[in-house]
Design an enzyme around this catalytic site. Structure first.
Site, short mmCIF file in Angstrom:
data_model
loop_
_atom_site.label_atom_id
_atom_site.label_comp_id
_atom_site.label_asym_id
_atom_site.label_seq_id
_atom_site.Cartn_x
_atom_site.Cartn_y
_atom_site.Cartn_z
NE ARG A 85 8.71 -0.15 -25.36
CZ ARG A 85 9.10 -0.14 -24.09
NH1 ARG A 85 8.19 -0.32 -23.14
NH2 ARG A 85 10.35 0.05 -23.75
CG HIS A 89 11.10 -3.35 -27.87
ND1 HIS A 89 11.78 -2.44 -27.09
CD2 HIS A 89 10.39 -2.61 -28.76
CE1 HIS A 89 11.50 -1.21 -27.49
NE2 HIS A 89 10.65 -1.30 -28.50
CD1 TRP A 229 4.34 9.01 -32.81
CD2 TRP A 229 3.74 7.58 -31.21
NE1 TRP A 229 5.49 8.43 -32.34
CE2 TRP A 229 5.15 7.54 -31.35
CE3 TRP A 229 3.14 6.76 -30.25
CZ2 TRP A 229 5.96 6.71 -30.58
CZ3 TRP A 229 3.95 5.93 -29.48
CH2 TRP A 229 5.35 5.91 -29.64
#
Length: 329
Positions: A85, A89, A229
């Site tokens: 991540r 980002h 998820w």
């Protein structure tokens, strides 16, 4: 390195945590002198002179990062998702029209970008990698962050991703990108296209990259959403696509006033609002269904798209060595 492929825990149980969400956070989320300049079409960014990148043993850096991944006290037992991540980002702020943003500069080290809502919790990943930077001061932060994500993806079972150094660190906040360049999970599929098209991706690449949601989980105090998820958030597989295509998704109201989708048969597992909208889009859906049926094709396409993502806006000279690191685990 020990095997860290495991199932999730339904509760953090007081563990250290940082948001493992990779892509869709956005607005839904609650240096030195003597440098030189590289030029874009709209701005000049002062960067620090690299210490000695040619003296960095990137293969050893890879191994050292791999040794940091496993931690039973952190989330589901791995720092891997939050490292992916971080790189995502940092890279996903790129704008192809202005040629600003991207992993070059590692501008998330500075305010205000470090405090953007989409970057909540990423201080965990930046601090973790600081000990690697102290050991290898010749590596730029941009190279370190992107290499760490390659380590995480590969060591958690994902595809091999060729990587090359060449990112230069900005020396101050003047190079930070404006807030709002990362996706907003509460919006529609057209918003996803706006964000990714700005970076130069097509529909197939967009869906392939979203498959990175096989890793990690959301946290209410980071993104406002809650849960993984799929049931094995430290294993990089095509299970995200299978879950999206095969399960019954129902809306769940959240304590913060928002909502998300959850699996009717396992409400610990979630999907973000934008993801169901994307799945129901005709052009996107064909790629979601393809990757649900063919993990090898997903791995192939993800590796290509991810390499492109972490190289957006990087001023490569053309003589950089491309590394293909063997998996350790």
């Amino acid at each position: 390195m020990n095997n860290i492929h495991r199932g999730y825990s339904t509760s953090n149980g007081g563990k250290k945590s940082g948001n493992g969400t990779l892509l869709f956070l956005g607005l839904a989320a609650l240096g030195g002198a003597g440098g030189y300049y590289y030029h874009t079409s709209t701005q000049s960014v002062k960067t620090a002179s690299p210490a000695s990148p040619k003296g960095v043993d990137y293969s050893q850096v890879y191994k050292d990062i791999a040794e940091l991944l496993e931690d039973d006290d952190y989330d589901d037992g791995s720092y891997g998702p939050v490292l992916v991540r971080l790189a995502w980002h940092a890279s996903g702020t790129y704008d192809k029209d202005t040629k600003t943003g991207g992993s070059n500069g590692a501008t998330m080290r500075f305010a205000p970008e470090a405090g953007h809502g989409a970057n909540n919790g990423l201080v965990v990943a930046r601090n973790l990698l600081e000990k690697i930077h102290e050991k290898y001061p010749g590596i730029s932060y941009g190279d370190l962050w992107t290499l760490a994500s390659v380590v995480a993806i590969q060591e958690l079972g994902g595809p091999t991703i060729p990587w090359r150094p060449g990112r230069q660190d900005a020396v101050g906040a003047h190079a930070c990108t404006p807030d709002g360049r990362l996706p907003d999970a509460t919006k529609k599929e057209s918003h996803a296209r706006d964000i990714f098209y700005r970076m130069g991706f097509n529909d197939q690449e967009i869906v392939a990259l979203i498959g990175g949601h096989a890793l990690g989980r959301c946290h209410p105090d980071r993104s406002g959403f809650d849960g993984p998820w799929q049931e094995a958030p430290t294993m990089f597989t095509n299970e995200y696509f299978k879950a999206l295509a095969e399960r019954k998704w129902i809306k769940k109201e959240l304590e913060n006033g928002g909502w998300q989708y959850v699996d009717k048969n396992n409400t610990d597992v979630m999907m973000l609002p934008i993801e169901l909208d994307m799945y129901n889009d005709k052009e996107f859906k064909k790629y979601f269904d393809l990757y649900a049926k063919d993990e090898a094709k997903f791995f192939e396409d993800f590796a290509k798209a991810y390499k492109k993502l972490i190289e957006l806006g990087v001023p490569f000279k053309g003589d950089e060595k491309t590394y293909v690191f063997p998996k350790l685990d």
